[in-house]
Scaffold this motif. Sequence first.
Motif, PDB file in Angstrom:
ATOM      1  N   ALA A 172     150.971  22.375  53.916  1.00 24.49           N
ATOM      2  CA  ALA A 172     151.953  23.413  53.601  1.00 24.49           C
ATOM      3  C   ALA A 172     152.994  22.829  52.658  1.00 24.49           C
ATOM      4  O   ALA A 172     153.515  21.745  52.875  1.00 24.49           O
ATOM      5  N   ALA A 173     153.228  23.535  51.595  1.00 19.13           N
ATOM      6  CA  ALA A 173     154.172  23.098  50.561  1.00 19.13           C
ATOM      7  C   ALA A 173     154.632  24.348  49.828  1.00 19.13           C
ATOM      8  O   ALA A 173     154.162  25.447  50.128  1.00 19.13           O
ATOM      9  N   PRO A 174     155.516  24.235  48.870  1.00 20.89           N
ATOM     10  CA  PRO A 174     155.848  25.418  48.082  1.00 20.89           C
ATOM     11  C   PRO A 174     154.554  26.082  47.592  1.00 20.89           C
ATOM     12  O   PRO A 174     153.602  25.387  47.223  1.00 20.89           O
ATOM     13  N   PRO A 175     154.490  27.399  47.608  1.00 17.17           N
ATOM     14  CA  PRO A 175     153.248  28.129  47.354  1.00 17.17           C
ATOM     15  C   PRO A 175     152.448  27.711  46.127  1.00 17.17           C
ATOM     16  O   PRO A 175     151.235  27.641  46.178  1.00 17.17           O
ATOM     17  N   ALA A 176     153.098  27.397  45.025  1.00 16.10           N
ATOM     18  CA  ALA A 176     152.357  27.092  43.804  1.00 16.10           C
ATOM     19  C   ALA A 176     152.155  25.593  43.586  1.00 16.10           C
ATOM     20  O   ALA A 176     151.533  25.201  42.607  1.00 16.10           O
ATOM     21  N   LEU A 207     145.560  22.179  57.421  1.00 16.22           N
ATOM     22  CA  LEU A 207     146.166  23.331  56.753  1.00 16.22           C
ATOM     23  C   LEU A 207     147.686  23.280  56.898  1.00 16.22           C
ATOM     24  O   LEU A 207     148.417  23.469  55.923  1.00 16.22           O
ATOM     25  N   ALA A 208     148.155  22.983  58.102  1.00 11.38           N
ATOM     26  CA  ALA A 208     149.601  22.881  58.321  1.00 11.38           C
ATOM     27  C   ALA A 208     150.189  21.696  57.569  1.00 11.38           C
ATOM     28  O   ALA A 208     151.293  21.787  57.012  1.00 11.38           O
ATOM     29  N   ALA A 209     149.446  20.597  57.506  1.00  8.46           N
ATOM     30  CA  ALA A 209     149.949  19.407  56.818  1.00  8.46           C
ATOM     31  C   ALA A 209     150.058  19.624  55.311  1.00  8.46           C
ATOM     32  O   ALA A 209     150.888  19.014  54.650  1.00  8.46           O
ATOM     33  N   LEU A 213     139.999  34.671  58.678  1.00  7.68           N
ATOM     34  CA  LEU A 213     140.787  33.985  57.663  1.00  7.68           C
ATOM     35  C   LEU A 213     142.207  33.807  58.194  1.00  7.68           C
ATOM     36  O   LEU A 213     142.890  34.783  58.494  1.00  7.68           O
ATOM     37  N   PRO A 214     142.665  32.556  58.329  1.00  6.34           N
ATOM     38  CA  PRO A 214     144.019  32.351  58.853  1.00  6.34           C
ATOM     39  C   PRO A 214     145.072  32.711  57.816  1.00  6.34           C
ATOM     40  O   PRO A 214     144.800  32.727  56.616  1.00  6.34           O
ATOM     41  N   ALA A 215     146.248  32.981  58.294  1.00  5.48           N
ATOM     42  CA  ALA A 215     147.366  33.287  57.403  1.00  5.48           C
ATOM     43  C   ALA A 215     147.769  32.024  56.644  1.00  5.48           C
ATOM     44  O   ALA A 215     147.557  30.902  57.104  1.00  5.48           O
ATOM     45  N   GLU A 216     148.330  32.238  55.486  1.00  4.75           N
ATOM     46  CA  GLU A 216     148.856  31.125  54.685  1.00  4.75           C
ATOM     47  C   GLU A 216     150.035  30.541  55.457  1.00  4.75           C
ATOM     48  O   GLU A 216     150.912  31.273  55.926  1.00  4.75           O
ATOM     49  N   PRO A 217     150.092  29.215  55.626  1.00  5.06           N
ATOM     50  CA  PRO A 217     151.230  28.633  56.353  1.00  5.06           C
ATOM     51  C   PRO A 217     152.518  28.806  55.562  1.00  5.06           C
ATOM     52  O   PRO A 217     152.504  28.919  54.332  1.00  5.06           O
ATOM     53  N   ALA A 218     153.613  28.842  56.274  1.00  3.27           N
ATOM     54  CA  ALA A 218     154.916  28.985  55.627  1.00  3.27           C
ATOM     55  C   ALA A 218     155.171  27.795  54.722  1.00  3.27           C
ATOM     56  O   ALA A 218     154.859  26.652  55.075  1.00  3.27           O
ATOM     57  N   GLY A 219     155.715  28.074  53.548  1.00  3.96           N
ATOM     58  CA  GLY A 219     156.010  27.012  52.594  1.00  3.96           C
ATOM     59  C   GLY A 219     157.104  26.099  53.099  1.00  3.96           C
ATOM     60  O   GLY A 219     157.998  26.515  53.824  1.00  3.96           O
TER      61      GLY A 219
END
Length: 165
Positions: free
Chosen positions: A79-83, A75-77, A105-111
């Motif tokens: 991580a990219a711009p949201p769209a 999930l961390a790997a 449900l984990p939080a969305e990782p920072a973009g």
Amino acid sequence: MAGQIRVSRRFVAGAGGLVGLVGLTSIACDASHASQAPDASGSSRAPSASLTADPFAAVDAGLRRRAVADERRLLAAAAAPPAAEPFATIRRLHRAHLRTLTGQLPAEPAGRAAPTVAALQAAEQGVAAARRTDCTGASATLAPVLASLAACANVAVHLLAAQPS
């Protein structure tokens, strides 16, 4: 019909249940007395937890912990711009996997900048192989979950294959 004994199905079923009950009672009694019986050295043994414990419980717990750690790492790997696709789809998959494994449900990782496609693809392939291997040691309850995680990792690999490196 002379010389034959007629027995009803009801009698056979009742007798079978009684024999089963007696068998279970003797096993339970033997197990409770076994914990107090002296061994060859004359000392009493501790009660055995293996009579009632799920033999897969410890194995499943370890497999589940490893799957959770791998899903968090992926999930961390991803991580990219949201769209940015296919990374957004892959993140949704891994978040759903973590919800299934942990109940949360984990939080969305920072973009951040899009990860290297080749590195993420290799990580997904490694996780797919690990989950397939884990299936062989898991309980009948956990094995299908691990197989689904392996299949989803393979889907991520194919989604990434369509991306330019």
